[in-house]
Scaffold this active site. Structure first.
Site, mmCIF file in Angstrom:
data_model
loop_
_atom_site.group_PDB
_atom_site.id
_atom_site.type_symbol
_atom_site.label_atom_id
_atom_site.label_comp_id
_atom_site.label_asym_id
_atom_site.label_seq_id
_atom_site.Cartn_x
_atom_site.Cartn_y
_atom_site.Cartn_z
ATOM 1 N N ASP A 35 32.578 -11.054 -6.467
ATOM 2 C CA ASP A 35 33.637 -11.721 -5.306
ATOM 3 C C ASP A 35 34.903 -11.131 -5.318
ATOM 4 O O ASP A 35 35.630 -10.595 -6.547
ATOM 5 C CB ASP A 35 33.612 -13.198 -5.605
ATOM 6 C CG ASP A 35 34.294 -13.923 -4.413
ATOM 7 O OD1 ASP A 35 34.227 -13.203 -3.241
ATOM 8 O OD2 ASP A 35 34.416 -15.277 -4.501
ATOM 9 N N HIS A 52 34.394 -3.682 0.545
ATOM 10 C CA HIS A 52 33.147 -3.691 0.212
ATOM 11 C C HIS A 52 32.788 -2.226 -0.200
ATOM 12 O O HIS A 52 31.931 -2.020 -1.055
ATOM 13 C CB HIS A 52 32.206 -4.290 1.364
ATOM 14 C CG HIS A 52 32.537 -5.646 2.176
ATOM 15 N ND1 HIS A 52 32.564 -6.682 1.072
ATOM 16 C CD2 HIS A 52 32.767 -6.036 3.114
ATOM 17 C CE1 HIS A 52 32.740 -7.695 1.779
ATOM 18 N NE2 HIS A 52 33.002 -7.429 2.941
ATOM 19 N N GLU A 82 24.666 -17.902 3.292
ATOM 20 C CA GLU A 82 25.910 -18.349 4.192
ATOM 21 C C GLU A 82 26.914 -17.368 4.601
ATOM 22 O O GLU A 82 27.784 -17.512 5.408
ATOM 23 C CB GLU A 82 26.966 -19.473 3.082
ATOM 24 C CG GLU A 82 26.339 -20.638 2.674
ATOM 25 C CD GLU A 82 25.250 -20.564 1.595
ATOM 26 O OE1 GLU A 82 25.061 -19.637 1.103
ATOM 27 O OE2 GLU A 82 24.363 -21.729 1.545
ATOM 28 N N LEU A 146 15.740 -1.610 -17.727
ATOM 29 C CA LEU A 146 16.489 -2.788 -17.022
ATOM 30 C C LEU A 146 15.635 -3.285 -15.769
ATOM 31 O O LEU A 146 15.362 -2.214 -14.897
ATOM 32 C CB LEU A 146 17.977 -2.188 -16.591
ATOM 33 C CG LEU A 146 18.791 -3.191 -16.053
ATOM 34 C CD1 LEU A 146 19.232 -4.254 -17.015
ATOM 35 C CD2 LEU A 146 20.078 -2.642 -15.223
ATOM 36 N N ARG A 209 33.630 -21.334 -8.797
ATOM 37 C CA ARG A 209 32.282 -22.264 -8.417
ATOM 38 C C ARG A 209 30.917 -21.310 -8.297
ATOM 39 O O ARG A 209 31.207 -19.976 -8.702
ATOM 40 C CB ARG A 209 32.547 -22.575 -6.835
ATOM 41 C CG ARG A 209 32.966 -21.557 -5.962
ATOM 42 C CD ARG A 209 33.325 -22.053 -4.314
ATOM 43 N NE ARG A 209 33.812 -20.972 -3.725
ATOM 44 C CZ ARG A 209 35.180 -20.803 -3.646
ATOM 45 N NH1 ARG A 209 36.157 -21.642 -4.201
ATOM 46 N NH2 ARG A 209 35.819 -20.016 -2.712
HETATM 47 C C1 IPE Z 1 29.478 -15.724 -2.954
HETATM 48 O O1 IPE Z 1 30.791 -15.259 -2.555
HETATM 49 C C2 IPE Z 1 28.500 -14.700 -2.291
HETATM 50 C C3 IPE Z 1 28.236 -13.328 -2.921
HETATM 51 C C4 IPE Z 1 29.112 -12.795 -3.777
HETATM 52 C C5 IPE Z 1 27.456 -12.773 -2.235
HETATM 53 P P1 IPE Z 1 31.429 -15.718 -1.334
HETATM 54 O O2 IPE Z 1 32.622 -15.320 -1.115
HETATM 55 O O3 IPE Z 1 30.673 -15.822 -0.035
HETATM 56 O O4 IPE Z 1 31.420 -17.227 -1.674
HETATM 57 P P2 IPE Z 1 32.662 -18.469 -1.288
HETATM 58 O O5 IPE Z 1 32.420 -18.491 0.179
HETATM 59 O O6 IPE Z 1 33.909 -18.154 -1.756
HETATM 60 O O7 IPE Z 1 32.042 -19.691 -1.946
HETATM 61 C C1 IPE Z 2 32.508 -10.474 -2.014
HETATM 62 O O1 IPE Z 2 33.664 -10.458 -1.527
HETATM 63 C C2 IPE Z 2 31.125 -9.799 -0.997
HETATM 64 C C3 IPE Z 2 30.566 -10.513 -0.393
HETATM 65 C C4 IPE Z 2 30.489 -11.999 -0.503
HETATM 66 C C5 IPE Z 2 29.412 -10.176 0.465
HETATM 67 P P1 IPE Z 2 33.994 -11.062 -0.421
HETATM 68 O O2 IPE Z 2 34.193 -10.629 0.757
HETATM 69 O O3 IPE Z 2 33.630 -12.599 -0.393
HETATM 70 O O4 IPE Z 2 35.854 -11.002 -0.816
HETATM 71 P P2 IPE Z 2 36.923 -12.248 -0.557
HETATM 72 O O5 IPE Z 2 36.350 -13.362 -1.448
HETATM 73 O O6 IPE Z 2 37.070 -12.517 0.704
HETATM 74 O O7 IPE Z 2 37.903 -11.778 -1.419
HETATM 75 MG MG MG Z 3 34.307 -14.167 -1.458
#
Ligand code: IPE
Ligand code: IPE
Ligand code: MG
Length: 267
Positions: A35, A52, A82, A146, A209
């Site tokens: 994340d 990304h 989600e 792995l 979380r």
């Molecule tokens: C969780 O990250 C899902 C992935 C890492 C693929 P999100 O960024 O989607 O989660 P929330 O919305 O902050 O809980």
């Molecule tokens: C995690 O990074 C990647 C995915 C959930 C696909 P985010 O895109 O959720 O990055 P933040 O949480 O917005 O910083």
């Molecule tokens: Mg995120």
């Protein structure tokens, strides 16, 4: 023998840390909620998708480090059910990056003896993505190192719901008696069937979380949260999490061996 030289150079603090880790205290399965890509990009005044893109380096590095540490399994949360709520262009970029990753990295996965396995509602992904995934599964099928699981269009509740539906179908067809449904039965009918539960869950970016990840399988995982944003996550961060894990006491609801004398008359 673990490939310590390529994990951490001689003389580095990580190397010292690694050498002190008793091998039996290493996690066997590490799961990561990757994340913070969006915040990483925003901090640099870049569009989210650049975050990304930058996150792919961290994926590559973590897979390599996990292979060199000789972990059994690394599970990365790449796209949740989600995440379809995100703008279309962002979802499209994530899928394109996934295809690019599979194309570019397949050779490395094969060469590193990594076995690749997607988990989640894969049939709902675009056909080209599914083809790339199938190709990677096929090319790495015979590998023995792995196990790299990538969670795509995955959520813990969706997975449990799918398992429930499958159970009801079998029962309706007379192929499953309610009494024969046990915790083991459920475990064996999830998308992670045959894979031991994660010992350690890492989440980057400071969020505290689970976000619907591996709800059943994380029942007794040790949790590790780090403020590091995913694109900045390195082998060193992984080793720090593993070293932290190695210091923990896992009890699984019991007491530690030698956990005190029984009172008189008790066993
Ligand atoms: C969780 O990250 C899902 C992935 C890492 C693929 P999100 O960024 O989607 O989660 P929330 O919305 O902050 O809980
Ligand atoms: C995690 O990074 C990647 C995915 C959930 C696909 P985010 O895109 O959720 O990055 P933040 O949480 O917005 O910083
Ligand atoms: Mg995120």
């Amino acid at each position: 023998m673990k490939d310590l030289d390529r994990l951490a150079p001689v003389g580095s603090p990580e190397r010292a840390m690694l050498e002190q880790l008793p091998p039996e205290r290493l996690p066997r399965h590490v799961a990561i909620i990757m994340d913070g890509n969006g915040r990483w990009a925003r901090g640099r005044g870049l569009p989210r998708v650049e975050g990304h893109r930058a996150g792919i380096r961290a994926v590559r590095e973590s897979v390599e480090a996990a292979a060199r540490l000789e972990l059994d399994t690394l599970t990365l949360f790449a796209f949740s059910t989600e995440n379809w709520k995100r703008p279309r262009w962002e979802v499209r970029t994530l899928m394109t990056l996934l295809k690019e990753y599979l194309n570019r990295e397949l050779r490395t996965l094969v060469d590193n003896n990594v076995r690749f396995r997607p988990i989640g509602r894969i049939a709902e992904l675009e056909v080209e993505v599914q083809e790339g995934l199938d190709k990677a599964v096929e090319a790495t099928r015979a590998n023995t190192g792995l196990l790299f699981q990538i969670a795509l269009n995955y959520s813990g509740r969706a997975e449990l719901t799918d398992t429930l539906v499958a159970a009801v179908r079998l029962a309706r067809d007379g192929a499953l008696a309610p009494e024969s449904i046990s915790e083991d039965w459920v475990t064996d009918h999830l998308t992670t069937a045959g894979v031991a539960d994660p010992d350690l869950l890492i989440r980057t970016s400071g969020e505290l979380r689970i976000s619907n990840f591996l709800l059943w399988q994380l029942a007794y995982a040790e949790l590790y949260f780090t403020p590091v944003l995913w694109p900045d996550f390195t082998t060193r961060d992984l080793l720090q999490a593993v070293a932290d894990f190695a210091r923990r006491e896992r009890r699984f609801g019991g007491v530690l061996e030698g956990g005190g004398e029984a009172p008189e008359g008790e066993e």
